[in-house]
Design a protein around this motif. Structure first.
Motif, PDB file in Angstrom:
ATOM      1  N   PRO A   1       0.836  -1.219  -0.064  1.00  0.00           N
ATOM      2  CA  PRO A   1      -0.147  -0.096   0.047  1.00  0.00           C
ATOM      3  C   PRO A   1       0.778   1.207  -0.049  1.00  0.00           C
TER       4      PRO A   1
ATOM      5  N   SER B   1      -4.138   1.415  -1.832  1.00  0.00           N
ATOM      6  CA  SER B   1      -4.239   1.951  -0.359  1.00  0.00           C
ATOM      7  C   SER B   1      -4.640   1.036   0.842  1.00  0.00           C
ATOM      8  N   SER B   2      -4.715  -0.429   0.313  1.00  0.00           N
ATOM      9  CA  SER B   2      -5.180  -1.440   1.484  1.00  0.00           C
ATOM     10  C   SER B   2      -4.143  -2.777   1.364  1.00  0.00           C
ATOM     11  N   THR B   3      -4.073  -3.192   2.515  1.00  0.00           N
ATOM     12  CA  THR B   3      -3.416  -4.494   2.390  1.00  0.00           C
ATOM     13  C   THR B   3      -4.130  -5.697   1.943  1.00  0.00           C
ATOM     14  N   SER B   4      -5.315  -5.199   1.570  1.00  0.00           N
ATOM     15  CA  SER B   4      -6.396  -6.443   1.046  1.00  0.00           C
ATOM     16  C   SER B   4      -6.353  -6.482  -0.586  1.00  0.00           C
ATOM     17  N   GLU B   5      -5.820  -5.260  -0.961  1.00  0.00           N
ATOM     18  CA  GLU B   5      -6.131  -5.021  -2.350  1.00  0.00           C
ATOM     19  C   GLU B   5      -5.047  -6.127  -3.197  1.00  0.00           C
TER      20      GLU B   5
END
Length: 136
Positions: free
Chosen positions: A60, A113-117
């Motif tokens: 991110p 922007s996110s670790t789940s992307e």
């Protein structure tokens, strides 16, 4: 040579593309004066048939880079998952297609922007061989 062509008013598509890449490199360098290599693992390969690539897990806050090369015809859509690869959607901007390619490119289309992307390329190939790279 790129700058000489631009200053001389010679603005071929290749010259404009090279200038855009140069400016993107400069922008990236200015944003990260204390550059640290990304912890993410690049995803690369080649395709001769339609389908999706393996998922890329980005770090991110860092631009994601996409490079497509080869002698191919068709389209390639960058897809994003917000739930670690369970659900995939085409990337969009203001409800319009974003990062939909029909020729070779090298660009930074998104900043995760996110670790789940997760990201992948979904190719619809008519002919040829597509070489791809996703990295940071």
């Amino acid at each position: 040579m790129v700058m000489q062509n631009l200053l001389a008013g010679v603005a071929s598509e290749d010259t404009l593309e090279a200038a855009r890449l140069l400016l993107a490199d400069i922008r990236t360098a200015l944003q990260r004066p204390n550059f640290q290599a990304a912890a993410s693992t690049p995803v690369s390969g080649s395709r001769t048939t339609s389908g999706a690539t393996a998922a890329f897990t980005p770090e991110p806050g860092r631009d994601m880079l996409v490079q497509l090369t080869g002698d191919w015809a068709g389209s390639v859509q960058l897809e994003r998952s917000l739930d670690e690869g369970v659900t995939w959607c085409a990337t969009t901007l203001n409800n319009s297609a974003w990062a939909l390619y029909t020729r070779n490119v090298s660009e930074a289309p998104v900043t995760p922007s996110s670790t789940s992307e997760r990201f992948r390329l979904n190719a619809t190939l008519v002919s040829g061989t597509l070489n791809f790279l996703m990295k940071q």
